[in-house]
Design a protein around this motif. Structure first.
Motif, short mmCIF file in Angstrom:
data_model
loop_
_atom_site.label_atom_id
_atom_site.label_comp_id
_atom_site.label_asym_id
_atom_site.label_seq_id
_atom_site.Cartn_x
_atom_site.Cartn_y
_atom_site.Cartn_z
N LEU A 17 -3.85 3.25 1.20
CA LEU A 17 -3.40 2.36 0.13
C LEU A 17 -3.90 0.95 0.38
O LEU A 17 -3.93 0.50 1.53
CB LEU A 17 -1.87 2.28 0.14
CG LEU A 17 -1.10 3.30 -0.67
CD1 LEU A 17 0.37 3.14 -0.39
CD2 LEU A 17 -1.37 3.14 -2.15
N GLU A 18 -4.26 0.28 -0.70
CA GLU A 18 -4.58 -1.14 -0.61
C GLU A 18 -3.77 -1.84 -1.70
O GLU A 18 -3.90 -1.54 -2.88
CB GLU A 18 -6.07 -1.37 -0.84
CG GLU A 18 -6.48 -2.82 -0.67
CD GLU A 18 -7.98 -3.04 -0.84
OE1 GLU A 18 -8.37 -4.17 -1.13
OE2 GLU A 18 -8.75 -2.06 -0.70
N VAL A 19 -2.88 -2.74 -1.27
CA VAL A 19 -2.05 -3.49 -2.21
C VAL A 19 -2.24 -4.97 -1.88
O VAL A 19 -1.90 -5.41 -0.78
CB VAL A 19 -0.56 -3.10 -2.08
CG1 VAL A 19 0.29 -3.90 -3.07
CG2 VAL A 19 -0.37 -1.61 -2.31
N GLY A 20 -2.82 -5.71 -2.83
CA GLY A 20 -3.16 -7.10 -2.54
C GLY A 20 -4.18 -7.13 -1.42
O GLY A 20 -5.25 -6.53 -1.51
N ILE A 21 -3.83 -7.78 -0.30
CA ILE A 21 -4.76 -7.85 0.84
C ILE A 21 -4.36 -6.89 1.97
O ILE A 21 -5.03 -6.83 2.99
CB ILE A 21 -4.86 -9.30 1.40
CG1 ILE A 21 -3.47 -9.81 1.81
CG2 ILE A 21 -5.49 -10.23 0.38
CD1 ILE A 21 -3.49 -11.08 2.62
N GLN A 22 -3.27 -6.14 1.76
CA GLN A 22 -2.80 -5.20 2.80
C GLN A 22 -3.37 -3.81 2.61
O GLN A 22 -3.54 -3.35 1.48
CB GLN A 22 -1.28 -5.10 2.79
CG GLN A 22 -0.60 -6.23 3.51
CD GLN A 22 0.87 -5.88 3.79
OE1 GLN A 22 1.41 -4.91 3.27
NE2 GLN A 22 1.51 -6.69 4.61
N LYS A 23 -3.66 -3.13 3.74
CA LYS A 23 -4.12 -1.74 3.71
C LYS A 23 -3.26 -0.92 4.65
O LYS A 23 -2.91 -1.39 5.74
CB LYS A 23 -5.57 -1.64 4.19
CG LYS A 23 -6.60 -1.94 3.15
CD LYS A 23 -7.99 -1.63 3.68
CE LYS A 23 -9.04 -2.05 2.68
NZ LYS A 23 -10.39 -1.77 3.12
N LYS A 24 -2.92 0.32 4.23
CA LYS A 24 -2.13 1.21 5.10
C LYS A 24 -2.52 2.64 4.82
O LYS A 24 -2.77 3.02 3.67
CB LYS A 24 -0.64 1.05 4.84
CG LYS A 24 -0.02 -0.05 5.66
CD LYS A 24 1.46 0.19 5.88
CE LYS A 24 1.98 -0.91 6.80
NZ LYS A 24 3.37 -1.11 6.73
N LYS A 25 -2.54 3.46 5.89
CA LYS A 25 -2.77 4.90 5.74
C LYS A 25 -1.43 5.58 5.52
O LYS A 25 -0.41 5.15 6.05
CB LYS A 25 -3.45 5.45 7.00
CG LYS A 25 -4.90 5.06 7.05
CD LYS A 25 -5.67 5.94 8.01
CE LYS A 25 -7.15 5.65 7.80
NZ LYS A 25 -7.92 5.60 8.99
N VAL A 26 -1.46 6.66 4.73
CA VAL A 26 -0.25 7.46 4.49
C VAL A 26 -0.46 8.79 5.18
O VAL A 26 -1.48 9.44 4.97
CB VAL A 26 0.01 7.67 2.98
CG1 VAL A 26 1.33 8.38 2.76
CG2 VAL A 26 -0.01 6.35 2.23
N LYS A 27 0.51 9.19 6.02
CA LYS A 27 0.41 10.48 6.73
C LYS A 27 0.94 11.60 5.85
O LYS A 27 1.77 11.38 4.96
CB LYS A 27 1.21 10.42 8.03
CG LYS A 27 0.60 9.48 9.05
CD LYS A 27 1.42 9.49 10.32
CE LYS A 27 0.86 8.49 11.31
NZ LYS A 27 1.76 8.30 12.44
N LEU A 28 0.48 12.80 6.13
CA LEU A 28 0.89 13.99 5.39
C LEU A 28 2.42 14.10 5.36
O LEU A 28 3.07 14.01 6.40
CB LEU A 28 0.29 15.24 6.05
CG LEU A 28 0.39 16.53 5.26
CD1 LEU A 28 -0.33 16.44 3.93
CD2 LEU A 28 -0.16 17.69 6.07
N GLY A 29 2.99 14.23 4.17
CA GLY A 29 4.44 14.31 4.01
C GLY A 29 5.12 12.96 3.93
O GLY A 29 6.30 12.87 3.61
N GLY A 30 4.37 11.89 4.20
CA GLY A 30 4.95 10.55 4.16
C GLY A 30 4.98 9.99 2.75
O GLY A 30 4.25 10.45 1.86
N THR A 31 5.84 8.99 2.55
CA THR A 31 5.96 8.33 1.25
C THR A 31 5.75 6.83 1.41
O THR A 31 6.35 6.22 2.29
CB THR A 31 7.35 8.58 0.61
OG1 THR A 31 7.52 9.98 0.41
CG2 THR A 31 7.50 7.87 -0.72
#
Length: 198
Positions: free
Chosen positions: A156-170
């Motif tokens: 995910l990229e929201v504004g200037i932040q990026k994060k990975k989402v793990k399987l089953g995660g929300t």
């Protein structure tokens, strides 16, 4: 001597095309949709929809299919002369679920939520091809999205932040700023995407 054969004329009595206007209007209003809403969802001009509802025009099969798809009903329901009883349990088969293809960007969005909730609560099945992305402009102020990863990997990229989402995660994030969902993996990725408008 040959006997003469008389053919019944019954088949010729009602050879007019079905009038879909009343069914279209009934289904549209039952879902709380304006002509403009339906026009946007189905990709059919507002003036054409108005003409169909007033029985001034009969739609082609292609337009009827698009309207049925947008309303989440089988095409036969628009062509039927009779108003159907409201079903207690309405099951949509996979082929009846409206789909927004974004093949150019490597995504497919299946619209799982009912059309009457569009603009308030929406939920989708998002499929991203390897390297595919769904890039969105800011939604209305206060809008949030909730993404649950069902298969593969997403970032995910929201504004200037990026994060990975793990399987089953929300992931829960504000959607009233530019945001993007990407598949950095080598296999197809699927997620449930819920959009809540304030």
């Amino acid at each position: 001597m040959q006997a003469s054969v008389t053919y019944p004329m019954k088949a010729l009595v009602n050879n007019a095309p079905p009038e879909v206007g009343a069914a279209l209007q009934r289904l549209r209003l039952a879902r709380g949709l304006t002509l403009e809403d339906l026009s946007r969802i189905a990709g059919v001009s507002k003036s054409m929809l108005s003409q169909i509802e007033r029985e001034k025009a009969n739609p082609t099969i292609a337009i009827t299919w698009r309207l049925a798809n947008a309303l989440g009903v089988p095409i036969g329901e628009l062509l039927s002369e009779e108003a159907r009883e409201v079903e207690t349990i309405r099951v949509l088969d996979a082929h009846e679920t409206p789909t927004l293809p974004g093949h150019h960007a490597g995504y497919v969005l299946r619209i799982l939520g009912p059309m009457e909730l569009a603009g308030r609560h929406e939920w989708y099945e998002l499929t991203l091809a390897p390297g595919g992305e769904l890039v969105s402009q800011p939604h209305d102020p206060g809008t949030t999205e909730h993404l649950t990863l069902l298969q593969g990997s997403m970032e995910l990229e929201v504004g200037i932040q990026k994060k990975k989402v793990k399987l089953g995660g929300t992931a829960r994030y504000p959607a009233d700023q530019p945001h993007a969902i990407r598949n950095p993996g080598k296999t197809e990725a699927k997620a449930l995407l819920v959009v809540i408008h304030r």
